[in-house]
Design a protein around this motif. Sequence first.
Motif, mmCIF file in Angstrom:
data_model
loop_
_atom_site.group_PDB
_atom_site.id
_atom_site.type_symbol
_atom_site.label_atom_id
_atom_site.label_comp_id
_atom_site.label_asym_id
_atom_site.label_seq_id
_atom_site.Cartn_x
_atom_site.Cartn_y
_atom_site.Cartn_z
ATOM 1 N N SER A 187 0.844 -1.193 0.000
ATOM 2 C CA SER A 187 0.000 0.000 0.000
ATOM 3 C C SER A 187 0.882 1.248 0.000
ATOM 4 O O SER A 187 2.119 1.156 -0.032
ATOM 5 C CB SER A 187 -0.906 -0.009 1.230
ATOM 6 N N SER A 225 -6.429 -6.695 -7.416
ATOM 7 C CA SER A 225 -7.111 -5.732 -6.569
ATOM 8 C C SER A 225 -8.368 -6.364 -5.978
ATOM 9 O O SER A 225 -9.171 -6.960 -6.708
ATOM 10 C CB SER A 225 -7.489 -4.499 -7.394
ATOM 11 N N SER A 226 -8.550 -6.200 -4.686
ATOM 12 C CA SER A 226 -9.715 -6.779 -4.020
ATOM 13 C C SER A 226 -11.005 -6.255 -4.628
ATOM 14 O O SER A 226 -12.000 -6.991 -4.760
ATOM 15 C CB SER A 226 -9.679 -6.473 -2.520
ATOM 16 N N GLN A 227 -11.007 -5.005 -5.021
ATOM 17 C CA GLN A 227 -12.237 -4.390 -5.534
ATOM 18 C C GLN A 227 -12.595 -4.882 -6.932
ATOM 19 O O GLN A 227 -13.741 -4.744 -7.363
ATOM 20 C CB GLN A 227 -12.104 -2.867 -5.474
ATOM 21 N N SER A 246 -5.699 -2.120 1.794
ATOM 22 C CA SER A 246 -5.352 -0.703 1.823
ATOM 23 C C SER A 246 -5.920 -0.047 3.081
ATOM 24 O O SER A 246 -7.045 -0.324 3.488
ATOM 25 C CB SER A 246 -5.924 -0.002 0.592
ATOM 26 N N SER A 250 -11.465 5.200 2.068
ATOM 27 C CA SER A 250 -12.327 4.885 0.923
ATOM 28 C C SER A 250 -12.175 3.425 0.508
ATOM 29 O O SER A 250 -13.163 2.770 0.137
ATOM 30 C CB SER A 250 -12.001 5.802 -0.257
ATOM 31 N N ASP A 251 -10.962 2.896 0.588
ATOM 32 C CA ASP A 251 -10.739 1.495 0.215
ATOM 33 C C ASP A 251 -11.300 0.541 1.260
ATOM 34 O O ASP A 251 -11.891 -0.495 0.918
ATOM 35 C CB ASP A 251 -9.244 1.233 0.022
ATOM 36 N N THR A 254 -15.026 0.514 0.727
ATOM 37 C CA THR A 254 -15.393 -0.202 -0.503
ATOM 38 C C THR A 254 -15.226 -1.706 -0.330
ATOM 39 O O THR A 254 -16.083 -2.494 -0.767
ATOM 40 C CB THR A 254 -14.539 0.291 -1.687
ATOM 41 N N ASP A 255 -14.126 -2.139 0.303
ATOM 42 C CA ASP A 255 -13.920 -3.564 0.562
ATOM 43 C C ASP A 255 -15.059 -4.136 1.402
ATOM 44 O O ASP A 255 -15.537 -5.254 1.155
ATOM 45 C CB ASP A 255 -12.584 -3.797 1.272
ATOM 46 N N GLN A 286 -7.788 10.512 5.497
ATOM 47 C CA GLN A 286 -8.198 9.228 4.925
ATOM 48 C C GLN A 286 -7.879 8.067 5.863
ATOM 49 O O GLN A 286 -7.687 6.938 5.427
ATOM 50 C CB GLN A 286 -7.509 9.004 3.576
ATOM 51 N N THR A 288 -8.071 4.960 8.305
ATOM 52 C CA THR A 288 -8.894 3.755 8.157
ATOM 53 C C THR A 288 -10.192 3.848 8.943
ATOM 54 O O THR A 288 -11.244 3.402 8.480
ATOM 55 C CB THR A 288 -8.089 2.528 8.636
#
Length: 319
Positions: A187, A225-227, A246, A250-251, A254-255, A286, A288
């Motif tokens: 990351s 990428s997980s997404q 990540s 935002s990641d 989204t995950d 940003q 976590t």
Amino acid sequence: MSNNLEERYSLNGAKYLAQQKYSEAIALYKQGIETDPTLMSNYWHLCLALLLQEQESEAMATWLSILEKADIEKVNIWTLDLVKVLIAEAIRCEAVSDFESARKMYGYAGIARSEAWKKVKGYKFTDDWFSKNAPIWEQYLIHLASKPEINILEIGSWEGMSSCWLLDNILTHESSRITCIDTFEGSIEHKLEYNDSYIKSVQERFDFNISQTGVSNKVTKIVGSSQDVMRSLPLINYDMLYIDGSHLASDALTDAVLGWGLVKVGGLIVFDDYDFKFPNSVDAGQDTKIGIDAFLKAFCKKVNILHQGHQVIVEKTSC
């Protein structure tokens, strides 16, 4: 003679510890080790005194130096002895309502057990971000242990420590499986901390460590990428989703949203690094926690929060 020495150091050391004279206790136990290096109890209490003095690095160095000299049988015996000392201190702290110190002692006990586990299995980890979580996982994942057809999805595997722990402790039934998703490119914060050659070697260490479990057939490794990957995985298929990719808010959000439909009702979603903060020069704003909190707020009627600390563990209670 050694019994008399052991009793002497035990009594005097306990007195110093009770009086919070940690420097005196450290000096006493070090003297005891010099006098008779075979009295192992001095090592365990030296580790405790160093931890109480907040000398964590020296305590760990003392423990690791002992492991280096030990065969497999002694590793297990000595680890049990050290853990007993640390747990006894944790219980003492709880009795006087010092719950923060108790939490630390339980954590140290988990780290000691983890170091022994790594030595016994022959794993090669250069980083350890997981050991402090093991006692929490033991508590909340025990109901999954050894059951058939348990499926776990892991986002962010790095060198495979959490994957190996799950394989050794939870996914022990021959029909249980884990799917590991990682770019193996690191990351943002990894790229600042490590050089390119180190990051390029991470996947190789993951593969080696998984092979050391002896059950690599239970592991599906997906590089990507997980997404992107999660959109192609089967719905309502996983008993646990572990989100440790990540650290960007935002990641993480989204995950969690993409993973929601993949987890069974009654399954667990585990978020790592709830307390992670980016430096102002990187991605301030940003952190976590922002992403995790957004998920918890949006899904508050559909989850039960089981644990909230460095990690957050929730149970999915409805679709």
